[in-house]
Design an enzyme around this catalytic site. Structure first.
Site, PDB file in Angstrom:
ATOM      1  N   ASN A 155       0.816  -1.245  -0.047  1.00 38.27           N
ATOM      2  CA  ASN A 155      -0.065  -0.122   0.008  1.00 38.27           C
ATOM      3  C   ASN A 155       0.818   1.287  -0.020  1.00 38.27           C
ATOM      4  O   ASN A 155       0.531   2.192  -0.560  1.00 38.27           O
ATOM      5  CB  ASN A 155      -1.091  -0.150   1.263  1.00 38.27           C
ATOM      6  CG  ASN A 155      -0.358  -0.125   2.483  1.00 38.27           C
ATOM      7  OD1 ASN A 155       0.577  -0.875   2.566  1.00 38.27           O
ATOM      8  ND2 ASN A 155      -1.037   0.538   3.524  1.00 38.27           N
ATOM      9  N   GLU A 254       3.330  -5.361  12.193  1.00 35.18           N
ATOM     10  CA  GLU A 254       2.429  -4.346  11.956  1.00 35.18           C
ATOM     11  C   GLU A 254       1.572  -4.718  11.109  1.00 35.18           C
ATOM     12  O   GLU A 254       1.498  -5.117  10.020  1.00 35.18           O
ATOM     13  CB  GLU A 254       3.217  -2.910  11.482  1.00 35.18           C
ATOM     14  CG  GLU A 254       4.476  -2.607  12.477  1.00 35.18           C
ATOM     15  CD  GLU A 254       5.108  -1.269  11.982  1.00 35.18           C
ATOM     16  OE1 GLU A 254       5.288  -1.172  10.741  1.00 35.18           O
ATOM     17  OE2 GLU A 254       5.612  -0.780  12.673  1.00 35.18           O
ATOM     18  N   CYS A 288      -3.363   1.491   6.472  1.00 34.22           N
ATOM     19  CA  CYS A 288      -3.498   0.713   7.479  1.00 34.22           C
ATOM     20  C   CYS A 288      -4.268   1.628   8.766  1.00 34.22           C
ATOM     21  O   CYS A 288      -5.149   0.972   9.244  1.00 34.22           O
ATOM     22  CB  CYS A 288      -2.249  -0.053   8.137  1.00 34.22           C
ATOM     23  SG  CYS A 288      -1.118   1.330   8.605  1.00 34.22           S
ATOM     24  N   GLU A 467       7.264   0.346  16.790  1.00 35.12           N
ATOM     25  CA  GLU A 467       8.631   0.817  15.721  1.00 35.12           C
ATOM     26  C   GLU A 467       8.518   2.407  15.926  1.00 35.12           C
ATOM     27  O   GLU A 467       7.583   2.923  16.406  1.00 35.12           O
ATOM     28  CB  GLU A 467       8.829   0.294  14.382  1.00 35.12           C
ATOM     29  CG  GLU A 467       8.733  -1.170  14.515  1.00 35.12           C
ATOM     30  CD  GLU A 467       9.471  -2.020  12.950  1.00 35.12           C
ATOM     31  OE1 GLU A 467       9.925  -1.014  12.568  1.00 35.12           O
ATOM     32  OE2 GLU A 467       9.051  -2.864  12.776  1.00 35.12           O
TER      33      GLU A 467
HETATM   34  P1  NAD Z   1       0.002  -9.597   3.289  1.00 33.29           P
HETATM   35  O1  NAD Z   1      -0.170 -10.022   4.430  1.00 33.29           O
HETATM   36  O2  NAD Z   1      -0.915 -10.153   2.227  1.00 33.29           O
HETATM   37  O3  NAD Z   1       1.438  -9.391   2.431  1.00 33.29           O
HETATM   38  C1  NAD Z   1       2.449  -8.698   3.245  1.00 33.29           C
HETATM   39  C2  NAD Z   1       3.793  -9.338   2.855  1.00 33.29           C
HETATM   40  O4  NAD Z   1       3.898 -10.454   3.407  1.00 33.29           O
HETATM   41  C3  NAD Z   1       3.652  -9.534   1.216  1.00 33.29           C
HETATM   42  O5  NAD Z   1       5.102  -9.097   0.872  1.00 33.29           O
HETATM   43  C4  NAD Z   1       3.586 -10.753   1.141  1.00 33.29           C
HETATM   44  O6  NAD Z   1       4.168 -11.578  -0.133  1.00 33.29           O
HETATM   45  C5  NAD Z   1       4.150 -11.437   2.286  1.00 33.29           C
HETATM   46  N1  NAD Z   1       3.738 -12.558   2.933  1.00 33.29           N
HETATM   47  C6  NAD Z   1       2.414 -13.155   2.443  1.00 33.29           C
HETATM   48  N2  NAD Z   1       2.532 -14.412   3.303  1.00 33.29           N
HETATM   49  C7  NAD Z   1       3.321 -14.805   3.592  1.00 33.29           C
HETATM   50  C8  NAD Z   1       3.965 -15.860   4.442  1.00 33.29           C
HETATM   51  N3  NAD Z   1       3.171 -17.062   4.483  1.00 33.29           N
HETATM   52  N4  NAD Z   1       5.264 -15.788   4.633  1.00 33.29           N
HETATM   53  C9  NAD Z   1       6.029 -14.792   4.793  1.00 33.29           C
HETATM   54  N5  NAD Z   1       5.584 -13.731   3.915  1.00 33.29           N
HETATM   55  C10 NAD Z   1       4.328 -13.511   3.581  1.00 33.29           C
HETATM   56  O7  NAD Z   1      -0.653  -7.873   3.194  1.00 33.29           O
HETATM   57  P2  NAD Z   1      -0.747  -6.796   2.154  1.00 33.29           P
HETATM   58  O8  NAD Z   1      -2.291  -7.299   1.365  1.00 33.29           O
HETATM   59  O9  NAD Z   1       0.383  -6.762   1.132  1.00 33.29           O
HETATM   60  O10 NAD Z   1      -1.046  -5.583   2.893  1.00 33.29           O
HETATM   61  C11 NAD Z   1      -2.311  -5.006   3.184  1.00 33.29           C
HETATM   62  C12 NAD Z   1      -2.401  -5.363   4.703  1.00 33.29           C
HETATM   63  O11 NAD Z   1      -1.268  -4.872   5.596  1.00 33.29           O
HETATM   64  C13 NAD Z   1      -3.535  -4.779   5.505  1.00 33.29           C
HETATM   65  O12 NAD Z   1      -4.303  -5.656   6.379  1.00 33.29           O
HETATM   66  C14 NAD Z   1      -3.218  -3.554   6.200  1.00 33.29           C
HETATM   67  O13 NAD Z   1      -4.017  -3.263   7.473  1.00 33.29           O
HETATM   68  C15 NAD Z   1      -1.789  -4.142   6.754  1.00 33.29           C
HETATM   69  N6  NAD Z   1      -0.885  -3.068   6.845  1.00 33.29           N
HETATM   70  C16 NAD Z   1      -0.505  -2.856   8.198  1.00 33.29           C
HETATM   71  C17 NAD Z   1       0.239  -1.616   8.426  1.00 33.29           C
HETATM   72  C18 NAD Z   1       0.433  -1.257   9.981  1.00 33.29           C
HETATM   73  O14 NAD Z   1       1.444  -0.312  10.072  1.00 33.29           O
HETATM   74  N7  NAD Z   1       0.005  -1.899  10.771  1.00 33.29           N
HETATM   75  C19 NAD Z   1       0.787  -0.886   7.516  1.00 33.29           C
HETATM   76  C20 NAD Z   1       0.415  -1.179   6.119  1.00 33.29           C
HETATM   77  C21 NAD Z   1      -0.482  -2.108   5.933  1.00 33.29           C
HETATM   78  O1  6OD Z   2       3.861   6.706   8.864  1.00 31.96           O
HETATM   79  C1  6OD Z   2       4.363   5.730   9.065  1.00 31.96           C
HETATM   80  O2  6OD Z   2       5.520   5.578   9.615  1.00 31.96           O
HETATM   81  C2  6OD Z   2       3.733   4.104   9.177  1.00 31.96           C
HETATM   82  N1  6OD Z   2       4.313   3.286   9.244  1.00 31.96           N
HETATM   83  C3  6OD Z   2       2.483   4.226   8.323  1.00 31.96           C
HETATM   84  C4  6OD Z   2       1.822   3.137   7.831  1.00 31.96           C
HETATM   85  C5  6OD Z   2       0.793   3.253   7.256  1.00 31.96           C
HETATM   86  C6  6OD Z   2       0.091   2.323   7.056  1.00 31.96           C
HETATM   87  O3  6OD Z   2      -0.683   1.900   5.797  1.00 31.96           O
END
Ligand code: NAD
Ligand code: 6OD
Length: 486
Positions: A155, A254, A288, A467
């Protein structure tokens, strides 16, 4: 045809078996290039390169030299700003106006901010008495943790990857990054920058591929990986936590959110509308920290719904480079299918569709893209799946509340606990309510206002650990106590 290669030990390398997959642009579904998929061999090479680099020239650099190198990396990203911008917009479809203000500048700033934090971070020290009267001195000493596996999402690809790589390298670790399969470009480009700046080979490595049965799983299971930092879905976080348990490796997770905004009748309505517009629709709802549940005090509910939907109706969808565009597509056809399934489910669950709810007509050139309409619902029950589950699209549900306690209970009624936004001009109320919300990050009269020295992370199923600022130092270093008998 463009190829996205792995970056291992300072060199771009193809997959040993030539295995590749497509990278398509979500704007119009055009093929951007082929991404090499890492298997066990390439992941092993990357992990070994990262391990070897821990005792090479990188380890001989003192802190000031490391910091100066990382500042150079930040400067070089900014010098190559337009290339990073184009790569990010092609992969994600996000408007240039957004990526040029958030993704790329923050991608660079992450290297500077953590260098600064490290340079100014104190370590603890305790003088103790001993029976012989001479005493002892204890002090903390930080060592890099070792090889860090960085698993990042699609994202905010550059921003969220450097948010981990910046502090990891500042602390003297080496990294193997596995970017999302949907957004390989900016991470690949960063390899060039590392070489241009003289970062020693093996310090920054990239392997491409998917998660399960691919590069992600292979990397998190690799025995040379000392710690894993992950941003992505909660379900993936659970799997990674299991992988990390082998060998008791440290993790930072995260994960997802289903964030609430709480809008009180004493808010500044203009600010609340402007902030909720951003928190619900920025980056096409793929942040997120974004708001998918909006709770509004009943006396201003009708006005708020009307104003938000009037404003959201003016969002301009289009190509990243087009004038005035402030909403792109979602990241992929796969993600579009997920978002559209929730749009359909909302109707089945009894929602009133206040705005959108379907696929926009974008014209022949763009209809193959991953476009969805910005959408606002009202009228769902709190146990509806649309209210419970993270959608990660340009949509929100608005619900009225009658008392402060009810608003708190509604906001907390979720397995997630990442972020919240409170809108009120009453500071005492803001302090009271923010203390009650079960989240890691709470904004009052703002959203996504970031000071990189602050703790960032989620409560409940939104993650483990923090973090940001000194909290990143906690994760990316092994803190040792040295006790000197005087
Ligand atoms: P995802 O979990 O599908 O994938 C994230 C990464 O993990 C990708 O690089 C993917 O290839 C890898 N991955 C998937 N399965 C794996 C496994 N079994 N072992 C190792 N790696 C694996 O997430 P996404 O769809 O790429 O991102 C969207 C999600 O991320 C949403 O749920 C969003 O809320 C979350 N997100 C959280 C934060 C935060 O800071 N809390 C920030 C951004 C996005
Ligand atoms: O601003 C940041 O440092 C951060 N980790 C943002 C995360 C956004 C999630 O989509």
């Amino acid at each position: 045809m463009k190829e996205y290669l792995h970056f291992i030990n300072g060199e771009y390398v193809a997959s040993n078996d030539g295995k590749t997959f497509e990278n398509r642009c979500p704007v119009d579904n055009r093929l951007l290039g082929m991404v090499h998929e890492a298997g066990a061999g390439e992941v092993d090479q990357a992990a070994k390169a990262a391990k070897a680099a821990l005792s090479g020239p990188w380890s001989k650099l003192n802190q000031a030299a490391r910091i100066s190198l990382l500042n150079k990396v930040a400067d070089r990203i900014n010098e190559r700003f337009d290339e990073f911008l184009e790569a990010e917009c092609n992969d994600t479809g996000k408007p240039r106006s957004l990526a040029s203000h958030i993704d790329i500048p923050r991608g660079a700033a992450n290297f500077k901010a953590f260098s600064e934090t490290l340079a100014n971070a104190p370590t603890e020290s305790f003088r103790m008495d001993t029976p012989d009267g001479t005493g002892a001195l204890n002090y903390g000493h930080r060592k890099p943790k070792g090889v860090i596996a960085v698993i990042s999402p699609w994202n905010l690809p550059l921003l969220l990857m450097t948010w981990k790589v910046g502090p990891a390298l500042a602390c003297g670790n080496t990294v193997v990054v596995k970017p999302s399969e949907d957004t390989p470009a900016t991470t690949t480009l960063l390899g060039e920058v590392m070489n241009e700046c003289g970062v020693p080979p093996g310090v920054f490595n990239v392997v491409h591929g998917f998660g399960p049965n691919s590069a992600g799983e292979l990397l998190t299971a690799h025995p040379l990986v000392d710690a894993i930092t992950f941003t992505g879905e909660t379900k993936t976080g659970e799997t990674i936590m299991q992988a990390a348990s082998v060998g008791l490796r440290d993790i930072s997770l995260e994960c997802g959110g289903k964030n609430a905004a709480v809008v009180f009748a004493d808010c500044d309505m203009d600010k609340a509308i402007e902030g909720t517009m951003r928190s619900a629709f920025a980056n096409c709802g793929q942040v997120c920290l974004g708001t998918e549940r909006v709770y509004v005090e009943r006396s201003i509910f009708d006005e708020f719904v009307l104003r938000l939907k009037t404003e959201a109706a003016t969002l301009k969808l289009g190509r990243p480079e087009s004038e005035g565009v402030n909403l792109g597509p979602v990241v992929s056809q796969k993600h579009k299918a997920k978002v559209m399934s929730y749009y359909k489910l909302a109707i089945e669950e009894g929602a009133t569709v206040e705005l959108g709810g379907g696929e926009p007509e974008m014209g022949e050139a763009l209809n193959g893209g991953a476009w969805v309409e910005p959408t606002i619902w009202t009228g769902l029950k709190e146990d509806a799946r649309v209210i419970r589950e993270e959608i990660f699209g340009p949509c929100c549900h608005i619900q009225p509340f009658d008392s402060e306690q009810e608003a708190i209970d509604l906001a907390n009624n979720t397995p997630y606990g990442l972020a919240a936004a409170i809108w009120t001009e009453n500071t005492a109320k803001a302090v009271r309510v923010s203390a009650e919300l079960d989240v890691g990050i709470c904004w009052v009269n703002s959203w996504f206002l970031r000071d990189l020295r602050t703790a960032f992370g989620g409560a409940k199923q939104s993650g483990i650990g923090r973090e940001g600022g000194v909290h990143s130092l906690e994760f990316y270093t092994e803190l040792k106590n040295v006790c000197i008998k005087l």
